[in-house]
Write an enzyme that holds these catalytic residues in place. Sequence first.
Site, PDB file in Angstrom:
ATOM      1  N   LEU A 182       6.471   6.461  -1.367  1.00  0.00           N
ATOM      2  CA  LEU A 182       5.328   5.719  -1.538  1.00  0.00           C
ATOM      3  C   LEU A 182       6.049   4.254  -1.163  1.00  0.00           C
ATOM      4  O   LEU A 182       7.100   3.734  -1.407  1.00  0.00           O
ATOM      5  CB  LEU A 182       4.871   5.701  -3.047  1.00  0.00           C
ATOM      6  CG  LEU A 182       4.175   6.907  -3.418  1.00  0.00           C
ATOM      7  CD1 LEU A 182       3.708   6.765  -5.034  1.00  0.00           C
ATOM      8  CD2 LEU A 182       2.884   7.194  -2.741  1.00  0.00           C
ATOM      9  N   ASP A 183       5.134   3.491  -0.881  1.00  0.00           N
ATOM     10  CA  ASP A 183       5.552   1.750  -0.461  1.00  0.00           C
ATOM     11  C   ASP A 183       5.870   1.234  -1.866  1.00  0.00           C
ATOM     12  O   ASP A 183       5.584   1.615  -2.979  1.00  0.00           O
ATOM     13  CB  ASP A 183       4.419   1.248  -0.070  1.00  0.00           C
ATOM     14  CG  ASP A 183       4.038   1.410   1.229  1.00  0.00           C
ATOM     15  OD1 ASP A 183       4.538   2.102   1.836  1.00  0.00           O
ATOM     16  OD2 ASP A 183       2.787   1.266   1.597  1.00  0.00           O
ATOM     17  N   LYS A 184       6.800   0.340  -1.923  1.00  0.00           N
ATOM     18  CA  LYS A 184       7.350  -0.381  -3.134  1.00  0.00           C
ATOM     19  C   LYS A 184       6.128  -0.848  -4.008  1.00  0.00           C
ATOM     20  O   LYS A 184       5.992  -0.598  -5.218  1.00  0.00           O
ATOM     21  CB  LYS A 184       8.284  -1.342  -2.580  1.00  0.00           C
ATOM     22  CG  LYS A 184       8.523  -2.494  -3.700  1.00  0.00           C
ATOM     23  CD  LYS A 184       9.313  -3.694  -3.388  1.00  0.00           C
ATOM     24  CE  LYS A 184       9.665  -4.618  -4.584  1.00  0.00           C
ATOM     25  NZ  LYS A 184      10.465  -5.807  -4.182  1.00  0.00           N
TER      26      LYS A 184
ATOM     27  N   THR B  49       3.090   0.032  -4.029  1.00  0.00           N
ATOM     28  CA  THR B  49       2.172   1.160  -4.299  1.00  0.00           C
ATOM     29  C   THR B  49       2.445   2.008  -5.410  1.00  0.00           C
ATOM     30  O   THR B  49       3.529   2.578  -5.396  1.00  0.00           O
ATOM     31  CB  THR B  49       1.857   2.237  -2.974  1.00  0.00           C
ATOM     32  OG1 THR B  49       1.381   1.395  -1.908  1.00  0.00           O
ATOM     33  CG2 THR B  49       0.931   3.213  -3.288  1.00  0.00           C
TER      34      THR B  49
ATOM     35  N   ARG C 190      -3.116   1.743   4.152  1.00  0.00           N
ATOM     36  CA  ARG C 190      -3.547   0.320   4.426  1.00  0.00           C
ATOM     37  C   ARG C 190      -3.701  -0.041   5.752  1.00  0.00           C
ATOM     38  O   ARG C 190      -4.684  -0.919   5.844  1.00  0.00           O
ATOM     39  CB  ARG C 190      -2.012  -0.344   3.917  1.00  0.00           C
ATOM     40  CG  ARG C 190      -1.734  -0.044   2.535  1.00  0.00           C
ATOM     41  CD  ARG C 190      -0.189  -0.521   2.206  1.00  0.00           C
ATOM     42  NE  ARG C 190      -0.079  -1.994   2.412  1.00  0.00           N
ATOM     43  CZ  ARG C 190       1.228  -2.564   2.627  1.00  0.00           C
ATOM     44  NH1 ARG C 190       2.226  -1.885   2.305  1.00  0.00           N
ATOM     45  NH2 ARG C 190       1.291  -3.940   2.282  1.00  0.00           N
TER      46      ARG C 190
END
Length: 319
Positions: free
Chosen positions: A135-137, A139, A235
Site C-alpha cells: 500500500l502507498d505510504k 494509504t 489515484r
Amino acid sequence: MKEQFEITQENNGERLDVVLSSLTGKTRSNIGHLIDMGKVCVDGKVVSKSGTKVKCGNIVSYEDPELVETVEKKDIPLDIIYNDSDIAVINKQQGLTVHPSAGNYDNTLVNGLMFHLDSLSGINGEIRPGIVHRLDKDTSGIMVVAKNDNAHVSLSSQIEKRSVKKVYLALLEGNLKEDSGKVVTKIGRNPKDRKTMAITPDGREAITTYKVLERFKDNCLVAFRIHTGRTHQIRVHAKYLLHPVVGDATYGYKKQRFNLSGQLLHSFLLGFNHPTSGEYVEFTATLPDYFTSVLSIVAKESGKSFDIDNYLKDIANID
C-alpha cells in the site's frame, strides 16, 4: 544489498528496466544506472542493456549499494487483526511506509512486523520479508503478510491470477456522473515526472471497477475494486475520471480544503483462499477516525445524517 525477483507470466516479454522499476519502485533511469554499473543479473548473468526482454521464470537480481544489509526489529504499533501460523492481516496506518528504502531503514511496516511476529517468509529478501503486496505510504487499510514461503507462493499466485478480492474506499472531489462503472487503461511511469504514474500507451493494463456508495453536495464516497495491482492505480484512475481523491496533492488538487496528512483512500476489504486450508476468507479494516471525521462534515453540509454502516451495506457486492 542484493535482492531478487522471479518474473511471472504477467511480465513475460517486457523490458527489464520497466519490470524492475515496477517491482522496486525505483525510476527507470535509476535502474538503468544500476545496469550500467553491472549490478543487474538475469538468471545469474550480468545484463548490459536496459531493453533486455525478460521471460516468465527468469530470476532477476540486482545489487543496490544504497540499501542496508539488514533490517532491525522496532516496536512500531501495529493493528494486527488476524494472525495464525501462515498469515497475518494488518490494518496499516496512514503515514507508514511498507518496507525499507533509501532514506528510511527503520520506521517501516517491515520493522514493526519483525518485532511483533514470530516468523516471516523470506522469498522477497531481507528487506521485504513477508511482503506479498503493498500500500502507498499515505494509504491506510488492510494488508496480508506471509509468515512462511509456502504461504507466500500461494498468495502471490492468487494475486497473479487476479483471484484476490481487493476493495478500497475513497472520498472523491465532486460527484461521478455514473453510479457505477469500469475503467480500463494502461498505467506506467509518468514521462514528465518519474516519481509519479500516468496513463501511458506503453504502460501495463490497469482495470478498476467502482460503485458510488453515497453522494454529498461536493463529494462522493466510492468503493473501488482493483482487478490489477498497478502502482497508484486508484489515484490515477480517479484523476482520469476527473474526480481525484480528497487529500491527494500529487494526483488531485494542489490546494486542499481539509487539513489532511494524505489521501482519503482506505483498503477496506481483502478476500483470498487461505494458503493451507484453501478456504475463502475475507477481512475488513475499520475506517480511520480522520476519514470518518471528514465524512461527517460533508454529510452535515449536505443535510444528511452521518451513517457509516448504511454507506457500506452494499460494498461487498461490487464486481
